[in-house]
Design an enzyme around this catalytic site. Sequence first.
Site, PDB file in Angstrom:
ATOM      1  N   LYS A 287       0.843  -1.196   0.000  1.00 56.84           N
ATOM      2  CA  LYS A 287       0.000   0.000   0.000  1.00 56.84           C
ATOM      3  C   LYS A 287       0.887   1.259   0.000  1.00 56.84           C
ATOM      4  CE  LYS A 287      -3.527   2.378   2.654  1.00 56.84           C
ATOM      5  NZ  LYS A 287      -4.496   2.362   3.723  1.00 56.84           N
ATOM      6  N   GLU A 293      10.523  -4.578   4.715  1.00 57.51           N
ATOM      7  CA  GLU A 293      10.673  -5.978   4.310  1.00 57.51           C
ATOM      8  C   GLU A 293      10.329  -6.163   2.829  1.00 57.51           C
ATOM      9  OE1 GLU A 293       9.037  -4.813   6.895  1.00 57.51           O
ATOM     10  OE2 GLU A 293       9.052  -6.194   8.611  1.00 57.51           O
ATOM     11  N   GLY A 347      -4.894  -1.687   4.882  1.00 56.16           N
ATOM     12  CA  GLY A 347      -4.089  -2.824   4.420  1.00 56.16           C
ATOM     13  C   GLY A 347      -4.733  -4.163   4.716  1.00 56.16           C
ATOM     14  N   ARG A 348      -5.193  -4.355   5.958  1.00 55.58           N
ATOM     15  CA  ARG A 348      -5.737  -5.669   6.343  1.00 55.58           C
ATOM     16  C   ARG A 348      -7.133  -5.896   5.769  1.00 55.58           C
ATOM     17  NH1 ARG A 348      -4.802  -2.273  10.415  1.00 55.58           N
ATOM     18  NH2 ARG A 348      -6.470  -1.487  11.722  1.00 55.58           N
ATOM     19  N   GLU A 434      -4.979  -6.512  14.882  1.00 60.44           N
ATOM     20  CA  GLU A 434      -4.429  -5.202  14.528  1.00 60.44           C
ATOM     21  C   GLU A 434      -5.532  -4.143  14.598  1.00 60.44           C
ATOM     22  OE1 GLU A 434      -2.607  -4.103  10.534  1.00 60.44           O
ATOM     23  OE2 GLU A 434      -0.787  -4.484  11.651  1.00 60.44           O
ATOM     24  N   HIS A 465      -5.819 -32.962  17.687  1.00 60.23           N
ATOM     25  CA  HIS A 465      -4.685 -33.781  18.129  1.00 60.23           C
ATOM     26  C   HIS A 465      -3.549 -32.902  18.615  1.00 60.23           C
ATOM     27  CE1 HIS A 465      -6.633 -37.345  16.521  1.00 60.23           C
ATOM     28  NE2 HIS A 465      -7.088 -36.520  15.590  1.00 60.23           N
TER      29      HIS A 465
HETATM   30  O1  LIG Z   1       1.029  -2.761   2.250  1.00 59.05           O
HETATM   31  P1  LIG Z   1       2.132  -2.160   3.031  1.00 59.05           P
HETATM   32  O2  LIG Z   1       2.117  -0.659   3.002  1.00 59.05           O
HETATM   33  O3  LIG Z   1       3.471  -2.700   2.583  1.00 59.05           O
HETATM   34  O4  LIG Z   1       1.944  -2.559   4.524  1.00 59.05           O
HETATM   35  C1  LIG Z   1       2.051  -3.875   4.982  1.00 59.05           C
HETATM   36  C2  LIG Z   1       1.669  -3.989   6.434  1.00 59.05           C
HETATM   37  O5  LIG Z   1       2.594  -3.279   7.211  1.00 59.05           O
HETATM   38  C3  LIG Z   1       2.265  -2.569   8.360  1.00 59.05           C
HETATM   39  O6  LIG Z   1       3.233  -2.775   9.317  1.00 59.05           O
HETATM   40  C4  LIG Z   1       0.890  -2.700   8.931  1.00 59.05           C
HETATM   41  O7  LIG Z   1       0.916  -3.087  10.258  1.00 59.05           O
HETATM   42  C5  LIG Z   1      -0.020  -3.583   8.170  1.00 59.05           C
HETATM   43  O8  LIG Z   1      -1.337  -3.186   8.430  1.00 59.05           O
HETATM   44  C6  LIG Z   1       0.246  -3.554   6.709  1.00 59.05           C
HETATM   45  O9  LIG Z   1      -0.665  -4.402   6.053  1.00 59.05           O
END
Ligand SMILES: O=P(O)(O)OC[C@H]1O[C@H](O)[C@H](O)[C@@H](O)[C@@H]1O
Length: 648
Positions: A287, A293, A347-348, A434, A465
């Site tokens: 986003k 990462e 994002g989520r 979150e 299990h």
């Molecule tokens: O989609 P991005 O901007 O790379 O974000 C990826 C993720 O990173 C963050 O740390 C948030 O906690 C998430 O809510 C988000 O989905």
Amino acid sequence: MILGHTHCLNAVSRTVERSQNITTLPTFNHCTHLSRACNIVTVRNTIEIEAKRTVSARVARMLASMDEGSIAANMSGGSTIADTPEWKALQEHVAEIDKTHLRDLMADERRCMSLIKESEGLYVDFSRQRVTAETVKLLVNLAEAAGLREKIDGMFKGERINSTEDRAVLHVATRARRDQTIMVEGKNVVPEVWEVLDKIKSFSDKVRNGEWLGATGKPLTKVVAIGIGGSFLGPLFVHTALKTEPSASKQAAGRQLNFLANVDPIDVSRALKGLDPEETLVVVVSKTFTTAETMLNARTVRQWLKSHLGPDCVSKHMVAVSTNLKLVKEFGINPENAFGFWDWVGGRYSVCSAVGILPLSLQYGFDVMQQFLMGANNMDDHFKNMPFENNLPVLMGLTSLWNISFMGYPALAILPYCQALSKLAPHYQQVSMESNGKGVDMNGKALPFETGEVDFGEPGTNGQHSFYQLVHQGRVVPCDFIGVVRSQQSVYLKGEIVSNHDELMCNFFAQADALAYGKTPEQLRSENVPDYLIPHKAFTGNRPSLSIMVPSCTAYTVGQLLAMYEHRVAVQGFVWGINSFDQWGVELGKVLASKIRTMMNQSRTKSRVILPSDGINYSTARMINKYLEGKTQLLYPEGHDTFPVDLL
Ligand SMILES: O=P(O)(O)OC[C@H]1O[C@H](O)[C@H](O)[C@@H](O)[C@@H]1O
């Protein structure tokens, strides 16, 4: 003041009564019910004395450790939902429910009938929750007191309900029908949504039918989606759900979709293993396009492509999904090959935007993904229009809030009896934890109760299990059992008394009743169980669960489930009065990692030992130095890339 104390101590007592069954105690330093007028020290002493009298020493010790500051900080004015008569009515109602056992509640068929809801093809059975018709009525009263209807309407109307980021919350627009109107600040956003969806259809069709080829002229049959958090978990959930769905898997024949989320180079190695760069399309999903990462992984994979295909391959082999098209361009991806979305999609909550729909359309074709969007849209309509008493996400949100805030059960196990739904729990973990893991209300006022729930889960029967022992005889963990009527795959062996799917579903039906009914010492005695084993073999029962049955696990029903769980979280947050759509809690760790990154670079390049005087504590400095001593990574060779051994 006495009222405040009584209320708080009731909560304390209840929690302690259940303390064998929960992980954490509530944060008593969030006690806003203490009168501002009274002397802080007296307040603390009074609570201590009362607490010692009424609750365990453990809680008394916690209360004694509260400092004046923490009490004072939480004595600011204003009220929360916990100050309403509706909240208090539910608190009082707990005593009524505590007198019941699910064994008896389940014998009341009229009650069960009123708690089973069939809507939108879904069968949702609330009868094994520790609730009565009265509880539901009181919960609906609470929802009304919290302004739930207005808040839902505000979300659908594009109001800026994410106040700390000053944004609307409109993931529902990402699955709107083409002819729907959803306004954000005087503008209908649905045409923009469909512009991107049309672009996804056209692009994914071209890649899938070989019109769009790689730099060396080969069809791109492999896709690597790079992204983390919301740019990963939702798409992974849906991909996992559709892999073995007959019509979706037919569309995916000869194609492969891999995800790369973790910055761990092991994940790079695993995501790229066996892939031919000539046949690989990379989708960078972020986003913000700043997530550390994702960007390092994107640079790593870009280098992998370039080292095999030459410097000009990016335009054919890399595309992006982002709201930040400027950074996409700076990264070197042609903005023509970028698929946008909007800051009003969290994002989520973004799996229905290009975040999920692009990689999934490349794998399954746009038509399948359109079915998924239609399923989510169907649940959005239901959520928006259905009266609370029959509204599935509202009832799910309210009963879970009942479990968390009143019954003292802060966790939820998500147990799909369907392997295809195995990634629902990890996805829902982010959506729920979150969103609702917050300590203050919309106005920044510390809450006098804890919000959020600890979500976890595994597909049944695997979980049986593994961790079900605790759920049956240890802590009380409300469970969501999800079953499917018609399996994606059918196996029925000659000579077996039931089909393989029936076998699975027998467990689905059995577990919910085992939790509700338990097994009494009397029953065990009648089975001649020796006395010494009776305490070990007895089950208290009275453990709440929810059963959801979907007709089949298709793209459409997966869309319904996704939206139902998303809205469940919104309902909880709306009633608690928190902002479920920001996530400031993830920032601090990122800032510290960045500070350590700078130190690590200096240490690696200049062999400098990190000292506490560098602005880091003794323990962390010592641990980093220990790590650096390990020489697991040598100085980076000038001008050379190093790839995981598997990819060299
Ligand atoms: O989609 P991005 O901007 O790379 O974000 C990826 C993720 O990173 C963050 O740390 C948030 O906690 C998430 O809510 C988000 O989905």
